[in-house]
Design an enzyme around this catalytic site. Structure first.
Site, PDB file in Angstrom:
ATOM      1  N   HIS A   4      42.775  -9.858  25.476  1.00 31.82           N
ATOM      2  CA  HIS A   4      43.720 -10.856  25.968  1.00 31.82           C
ATOM      3  C   HIS A   4      44.346 -11.567  24.769  1.00 31.82           C
ATOM      4  O   HIS A   4      43.742 -11.665  23.707  1.00 31.82           O
ATOM      5  CB  HIS A   4      42.955 -11.861  26.844  1.00 31.82           C
ATOM      6  CG  HIS A   4      43.790 -12.837  27.584  1.00 31.82           C
ATOM      7  ND1 HIS A   4      44.299 -13.974  26.995  1.00 31.82           N
ATOM      8  CD2 HIS A   4      44.192 -12.879  28.888  1.00 31.82           C
ATOM      9  CE1 HIS A   4      44.974 -14.674  27.889  1.00 31.82           C
ATOM     10  NE2 HIS A   4      44.932 -14.029  29.040  1.00 31.82           N
TER      11      HIS A   4
ATOM     12  N   ASP B 267      34.034 -12.657  25.129  1.00 29.12           N
ATOM     13  CA  ASP B 267      34.963 -13.272  26.071  1.00 29.12           C
ATOM     14  C   ASP B 267      34.507 -12.889  27.471  1.00 29.12           C
ATOM     15  O   ASP B 267      34.712 -11.761  27.913  1.00 29.12           O
ATOM     16  CB  ASP B 267      36.382 -12.773  25.784  1.00 29.12           C
ATOM     17  CG  ASP B 267      37.409 -13.211  26.829  1.00 29.12           C
ATOM     18  OD1 ASP B 267      37.027 -13.847  27.826  1.00 29.12           O
ATOM     19  OD2 ASP B 267      38.599 -12.910  26.636  1.00 29.12           O
TER      20      ASP B 267
ATOM     21  N   GLN C 179      36.306 -12.525  32.437  1.00 29.66           N
ATOM     22  CA  GLN C 179      36.404 -11.580  33.550  1.00 29.66           C
ATOM     23  C   GLN C 179      35.057 -10.984  33.954  1.00 29.66           C
ATOM     24  O   GLN C 179      35.009 -10.140  34.847  1.00 29.66           O
ATOM     25  CB  GLN C 179      37.374 -10.447  33.180  1.00 29.66           C
ATOM     26  CG  GLN C 179      38.795 -10.900  32.910  1.00 29.66           C
ATOM     27  CD  GLN C 179      39.484 -11.505  34.117  1.00 29.66           C
ATOM     28  OE1 GLN C 179      39.119 -11.214  35.258  1.00 29.66           O
ATOM     29  NE2 GLN C 179      40.465 -12.357  33.877  1.00 29.66           N
TER      30      GLN C 179
ATOM     31  N   LYS D 261      38.228 -19.344  37.034  1.00 33.12           N
ATOM     32  CA  LYS D 261      38.000 -17.948  37.415  1.00 33.12           C
ATOM     33  C   LYS D 261      36.638 -17.758  38.087  1.00 33.12           C
ATOM     34  O   LYS D 261      36.330 -16.669  38.563  1.00 33.12           O
ATOM     35  CB  LYS D 261      38.122 -17.037  36.194  1.00 33.12           C
ATOM     36  CG  LYS D 261      39.514 -17.013  35.570  1.00 33.12           C
ATOM     37  CD  LYS D 261      39.573 -16.063  34.388  1.00 33.12           C
ATOM     38  CE  LYS D 261      40.845 -16.225  33.576  1.00 33.12           C
ATOM     39  NZ  LYS D 261      42.063 -15.803  34.292  1.00 33.12           N
TER      40      LYS D 261
ATOM     41  N   CYS E 217      49.117 -10.857  29.662  1.00 31.23           N
ATOM     42  CA  CYS E 217      48.697 -11.419  28.362  1.00 31.23           C
ATOM     43  C   CYS E 217      47.946 -10.378  27.548  1.00 31.23           C
ATOM     44  O   CYS E 217      46.919 -10.676  26.917  1.00 31.23           O
ATOM     45  CB  CYS E 217      47.853 -12.682  28.541  1.00 31.23           C
ATOM     46  SG  CYS E 217      48.778 -14.071  29.210  1.00 31.23           S
TER      47      CYS E 217
END
Length: 413
Positions: free
Chosen positions: A120, A197, A200, A223, A372
């Site tokens: 991202h 990260d 997700q 999220k 992104c």
């Protein structure tokens, strides 16, 4: 999971006064259960006061709620101590914090950070800013055509100037579930820390930062069925202690004079100013909500839904799905384009914006564009994709509506 849909009033919304909402943009943000919204409303109405600084009743009560929320996050991630849980505004700020503070403390001109081709923008631009300031280098792990990392190339990128690896747990475009345990093990064999990260992955699968042995882990509240404007950076104490503060101001200090400032203990050293103490309550309630359902159950449901979606979408002539086909390596996201019959190479696919706009007119919410992740789009040879992303409240009926909607759009072309 159908029984949980009643917790999300927005799912009953009728779009354009005609179609029931089919919400498949969960990788961008998830909807919020009433338990989260009600907890935040209750705090605003009954416990609203600034935290950490007041001796009065409301301030003490608000502080207890805020710090109990930190404990909830610690428990959800399996962290060793609440000192390792830093509240931020989201994954983007968490990554920027590490790039800035770790970079200032441990990186010099010519030092290197390893990223991947599927990152991202927040995990690219943050390091490019450090590159502009300090002259570091970005090294990039390529991906295979099926969207998996080239792990052989990853191992070859390490050298004496490698200082940190910063990598997505799950791709927000491809749905690729990266082998982060192997990534971390290889990096640690070279004495290199790893930032994961988790934007997700955290809403979709169990995460235990001690089991992973990652050095940093970032995720966003919005999220994970929580509010916007709050996120988390987990960091091992040994790193956080050695890193300088990210911002200066109140709360992050012990003493201040015009000659010298001493900084606060962890995690407050990285939390300058008034925190969003109501959002931290909302985040904690969201994580409690997920924990009560069970992350293993959520993962199984969404993996089944992803596999079903890929099967249904592949029934459409000209369908092109990006990312791994093995459901064990592909989670909660399906990015796709559909070929235009008889079109030349320049217009080989129905434009993602056209597809998304027409699906919207049927009440189906997906994401379109580069997500992104422009470097990844260039690797895929497209300017953008359509992306359907799933959450615990989605059903096979939602997937059927998407597949039928795509077929209807294709007939128009």
């Amino acid at each position: 999971m159908k029984e949980l849909r009643d917790d999300f009033p927005i799912l009953r919304k009728i779009i354009y006064k005609k179609y029931p909402l089919v919400y498949l943009d969960n990788a961008a943000t998830t909807q919020k259960p009433r338990q989260v919204v009600e907890a935040m409303s209750d705090e605003y109405y009954n416990v609203n006061a600034n935290v950490h600084r007041g001796v009065h009743f409301l301030s003490q009560q608000a502080t207890e709620l805020h710090e109990s929320s930190r404990e909830t996050v610690r428990r959800f991630l399996g962290a060793r101590s609440t000192a390792e849980i830093v509240f931020t505004r989201g994954t983007t700020e968490s990554i920027n914090l590490v790039a800035s503070c770790f970079g200032q403390a441990f990186m010099r001109e010519g030092d290197e950070v390893i990223l991947s081709e599927m990152e991202h923008h927040s995990n690219i631009v943050s390091w490019q800013l450090l590159q502009a300031r300090q002259g570091i280098r970005l090294r990039v792990v390529p991906i295979m055509d099926d969207g998996r990392l080239r792990m052989d190339e990853y191992e070859r990128l390490f050298n004496e100037r490698t200082r940190i690896v910063s990598i997505a747990h799950v791709s927000n475009v491809l749905g690729t579930v990266n082998p982060v345990r192997d990534i971390i093990e290889i990096a640690h064999a070279h004495g290199v820390p790893v930032l994961v990260d988790g934007a997700q992955s955290t809403p979709h699968m169990p995460v235990d930062v001690q089991e992973l042995d990652c050095d940093f882990f970032a995720f966003s509240g919005h999220k994970t069925y929580g509010p916007t404007g709050i996120g988390v950076l987990y960091g091992k104490e040994e790193w956080l202690e050695r890193m300088p503060p990210y911002m200066g101001g109140g709360e992050m200090i012990k003493t201040v004079s015009f000659e010298r400032t001493t900084f606060n203990d962890l995690p407050y050293k990285f939390e300058a100013g008034t925190p969003d103490y109501v959002a931290s309550t909302g985040l904690a309630r969201a994580l409690d909500y997920l924990a009560a359902i069970g992350m293993e159950r959520i993962e199984a449901h969404e993996r089944d839904l992803t596999a079903y979606a890929m099967r249904r979408l592949e029934e459409t002539e000209g369908m092109c799905i990006f990312g791994p086909r093995d459901v064990g390596e592909h989670d909660a996201v399906v990015s796709f384009l559909v070929s235009r019959p008889g079109a030349g190479r320049e217009n080989a696919f129905i434009h993602h914006l056209d597809m998304g706009t027409l699906l919207d007119r049927l009440g189906i919410a997906i994401r379109t564009g580069h997500h992104c992740a422009e470097p990844l789009m260039r690797r895929l040879g497209v300017e953008g994709t359509c992306r359907a992303s799933f959450a615990l409240y989605n059903t096979r009926e939602d997937v059927d509506a998407l597949a039928e909607g795509i077929e209807r759009v294709c007939r128009m072309f």
